[in-house]
Design an enzyme around this catalytic site. Sequence first.
Site, PDB file in Angstrom:
ATOM      1  N   ASN A 150      44.791  36.988  37.364  1.00  0.00           N
ATOM      2  CA  ASN A 150      44.398  36.616  36.000  1.00  0.00           C
ATOM      3  C   ASN A 150      43.736  37.846  35.408  1.00  0.00           C
ATOM      4  O   ASN A 150      42.620  38.183  35.786  1.00  0.00           O
ATOM      5  CB  ASN A 150      43.418  35.433  36.038  1.00  0.00           C
ATOM      6  CG  ASN A 150      42.842  35.127  34.663  1.00  0.00           C
ATOM      7  OD1 ASN A 150      43.305  35.678  33.649  1.00  0.00           O
ATOM      8  ND2 ASN A 150      41.836  34.271  34.609  1.00  0.00           N
ATOM      9  N   TRP A 151      44.450  38.505  34.519  1.00  0.00           N
ATOM     10  CA  TRP A 151      43.935  39.763  33.969  1.00  0.00           C
ATOM     11  C   TRP A 151      42.840  39.547  32.927  1.00  0.00           C
ATOM     12  O   TRP A 151      42.196  40.483  32.500  1.00  0.00           O
ATOM     13  CB  TRP A 151      45.079  40.553  33.342  1.00  0.00           C
ATOM     14  CG  TRP A 151      45.997  41.195  34.346  1.00  0.00           C
ATOM     15  CD1 TRP A 151      45.892  41.150  35.711  1.00  0.00           C
ATOM     16  CD2 TRP A 151      47.143  42.004  34.055  1.00  0.00           C
ATOM     17  NE1 TRP A 151      46.904  41.875  36.278  1.00  0.00           N
ATOM     18  CE2 TRP A 151      47.694  42.411  35.295  1.00  0.00           C
ATOM     19  CE3 TRP A 151      47.760  42.416  32.886  1.00  0.00           C
ATOM     20  CZ2 TRP A 151      48.828  43.216  35.376  1.00  0.00           C
ATOM     21  CZ3 TRP A 151      48.893  43.208  32.959  1.00  0.00           C
ATOM     22  CH2 TRP A 151      49.416  43.613  34.196  1.00  0.00           C
ATOM     23  N   LYS A 152      42.695  38.326  32.436  1.00  0.00           N
ATOM     24  CA  LYS A 152      41.713  38.016  31.379  1.00  0.00           C
ATOM     25  C   LYS A 152      41.943  38.952  30.177  1.00  0.00           C
ATOM     26  O   LYS A 152      43.086  39.264  29.876  1.00  0.00           O
ATOM     27  CB  LYS A 152      40.300  38.106  31.946  1.00  0.00           C
ATOM     28  CG  LYS A 152      40.160  37.273  33.235  1.00  0.00           C
ATOM     29  CD  LYS A 152      38.766  37.068  33.685  1.00  0.00           C
ATOM     30  CE  LYS A 152      38.767  36.214  34.948  1.00  0.00           C
ATOM     31  NZ  LYS A 152      37.443  35.879  35.416  1.00  0.00           N
TER      32      LYS A 152
ATOM     33  N   HIS B  41      40.945  27.496  32.120  1.00  0.00           N
ATOM     34  CA  HIS B  41      40.044  28.399  32.843  1.00  0.00           C
ATOM     35  C   HIS B  41      38.609  28.122  32.365  1.00  0.00           C
ATOM     36  O   HIS B  41      38.393  27.783  31.195  1.00  0.00           O
ATOM     37  CB  HIS B  41      40.442  29.852  32.566  1.00  0.00           C
ATOM     38  CG  HIS B  41      39.726  30.804  33.473  1.00  0.00           C
ATOM     39  ND1 HIS B  41      38.436  31.199  33.249  1.00  0.00           N
ATOM     40  CD2 HIS B  41      40.114  31.394  34.627  1.00  0.00           C
ATOM     41  CE1 HIS B  41      38.056  32.010  34.239  1.00  0.00           C
ATOM     42  NE2 HIS B  41      39.060  32.138  35.086  1.00  0.00           N
TER      43      HIS B  41
ATOM     44  N   GLU C 107      36.365  30.022  31.498  1.00  0.00           N
ATOM     45  CA  GLU C 107      35.962  30.822  30.335  1.00  0.00           C
ATOM     46  C   GLU C 107      36.481  30.191  29.044  1.00  0.00           C
ATOM     47  O   GLU C 107      35.821  30.261  28.004  1.00  0.00           O
ATOM     48  CB  GLU C 107      36.470  32.263  30.511  1.00  0.00           C
ATOM     49  CG  GLU C 107      35.680  32.966  31.612  1.00  0.00           C
ATOM     50  CD  GLU C 107      36.445  34.029  32.382  1.00  0.00           C
ATOM     51  OE1 GLU C 107      37.509  34.468  31.922  1.00  0.00           O
ATOM     52  OE2 GLU C 107      35.959  34.414  33.465  1.00  0.00           O
TER      53      GLU C 107
ATOM     54  N   GLU D  47      37.963  27.041  41.058  1.00  0.00           N
ATOM     55  CA  GLU D  47      37.184  28.255  40.823  1.00  0.00           C
ATOM     56  C   GLU D  47      35.735  27.890  40.520  1.00  0.00           C
ATOM     57  O   GLU D  47      35.412  27.558  39.371  1.00  0.00           O
ATOM     58  CB  GLU D  47      37.748  29.022  39.634  1.00  0.00           C
ATOM     59  CG  GLU D  47      39.192  29.427  39.784  1.00  0.00           C
ATOM     60  CD  GLU D  47      39.551  30.600  38.883  1.00  0.00           C
ATOM     61  OE1 GLU D  47      40.096  31.561  39.394  1.00  0.00           O
ATOM     62  OE2 GLU D  47      39.258  30.547  37.670  1.00  0.00           O
TER      63      GLU D  47
ATOM     64  N   GLY E  36      33.589  36.608  39.091  1.00  0.00           N
ATOM     65  CA  GLY E  36      33.141  37.907  38.598  1.00  0.00           C
ATOM     66  C   GLY E  36      31.757  38.296  39.068  1.00  0.00           C
ATOM     67  O   GLY E  36      31.155  39.244  38.554  1.00  0.00           O
TER      68      GLY E  36
ATOM     69  N   SER F 254      35.931  35.882  43.024  1.00  0.00           N
ATOM     70  CA  SER F 254      35.615  37.061  43.849  1.00  0.00           C
ATOM     71  C   SER F 254      36.515  37.209  45.078  1.00  0.00           C
ATOM     72  O   SER F 254      36.062  37.683  46.125  1.00  0.00           O
ATOM     73  CB  SER F 254      34.127  37.057  44.235  1.00  0.00           C
ATOM     74  OG  SER F 254      33.322  37.085  43.078  1.00  0.00           O
TER      75      SER F 254
ATOM     76  N   GLY G 265      40.824  37.524  39.776  1.00  0.00           N
ATOM     77  CA  GLY G 265      40.473  38.181  38.520  1.00  0.00           C
ATOM     78  C   GLY G 265      40.391  39.691  38.704  1.00  0.00           C
ATOM     79  O   GLY G 265      41.399  40.390  38.755  1.00  0.00           O
ATOM     80  N   GLY G 266      39.173  40.203  38.843  1.00  0.00           N
ATOM     81  CA  GLY G 266      38.927  41.650  38.895  1.00  0.00           C
ATOM     82  C   GLY G 266      39.833  42.408  39.854  1.00  0.00           C
ATOM     83  O   GLY G 266      40.353  43.482  39.514  1.00  0.00           O
TER      84      GLY G 266
HETATM   85  P1  13P Z   1      37.131  37.198  39.840  1.00  0.00           P
HETATM   86  O1  13P Z   1      38.185  37.333  40.909  1.00  0.00           O
HETATM   87  O2  13P Z   1      36.933  38.471  39.047  1.00  0.00           O
HETATM   88  O3  13P Z   1      35.860  36.633  40.371  1.00  0.00           O
HETATM   89  O4  13P Z   1      37.690  36.148  38.763  1.00  0.00           O
HETATM   90  C1  13P Z   1      38.180  34.945  39.219  1.00  0.00           C
HETATM   91  C2  13P Z   1      38.847  34.243  38.102  1.00  0.00           C
HETATM   92  O5  13P Z   1      38.219  33.818  37.155  1.00  0.00           O
HETATM   93  C3  13P Z   1      40.311  34.125  38.151  1.00  0.00           C
HETATM   94  O6  13P Z   1      40.777  33.227  37.202  1.00  0.00           O
END
Ligand code: 13P
Length: 247
Positions: free
Chosen positions: A9-11, A94, A96, A164, A170, A210, A231-232
């Site tokens: 997930n590149w956000k 998500h 967010e 999640e 993050g 994470s 994510g990251g």
């Molecule tokens: P991180 O892997 O950066 O913690 O993010 C997880 C996430 O929100 C994937 O959708």
Amino acid sequence: MRRKVIAGNWKMNMTPSQAVKLVTELRPNVNNPDVDVVFCVPSIDIVPVVEAVKGSNIHIGAENVYYQEKGAFTGELSPEMLVDAGVSHVIIGHSERRMYFNESNTVLNLKMHKVLEHGIIPILCCGETLEQREKGITLDFVKEQIVEAYVTKEQVLHTIVAYEPIWAIGTGKVATTAQAQEVCGFIRTVFEELYDKETADQIRILYGGSVNASNAAELFAQPDIDGGLVGGASLKPDFADIVNYNK
Ligand code: 13P
């Protein structure tokens, strides 16, 4: 045996040119025969990235979608637009989007139904805040998110769930494998209650929060964790090490 899914997930990261560079570098290194690889990318990256992964095993997903077919909804994208652009998956709900864009379970349910009508695989996200975990209401809260957003028995096998925990996103604070397995296993029992055991056994449930190359193998070895939503760590060429977690 459920096939693993490892999705990035590149956000709100990666310009179109950065995106093409990354997938071009990654595509020869993410050929794990046991894994479906998906990159969920910002809308503006979809078209060039679909082109850049043509002929590879990489699927491209969107990070959001609207639940109407077309019309006066400035700024939104319809499922038909996503399909026509080459999208096969979409992240729904998500944390967010729930937090910053006020998406409710009711709206997410409409989105789930609409994308399934168009043959897109939704990746429904759920997960608790730290406060909810400390209050001991994690399982009740996650159950409500699943029950309220979910779809019919005919459609359910075309969906993926991602657990999640918000406090692990993050933050570098990964849930322990036991914590992640507990909730993913619980989600499977919710599906057993909603549908039946055979259905529940087939649904793929991912963990997100994470995930990195050092913790992926242990997380993905848990009986109810069928991969990850990353994510990251999906923004770098090292993402290939997560996809190849079992090699
Ligand atoms: P991180 O892997 O950066 O913690 O993010 C997880 C996430 O929100 C994937 O959708």
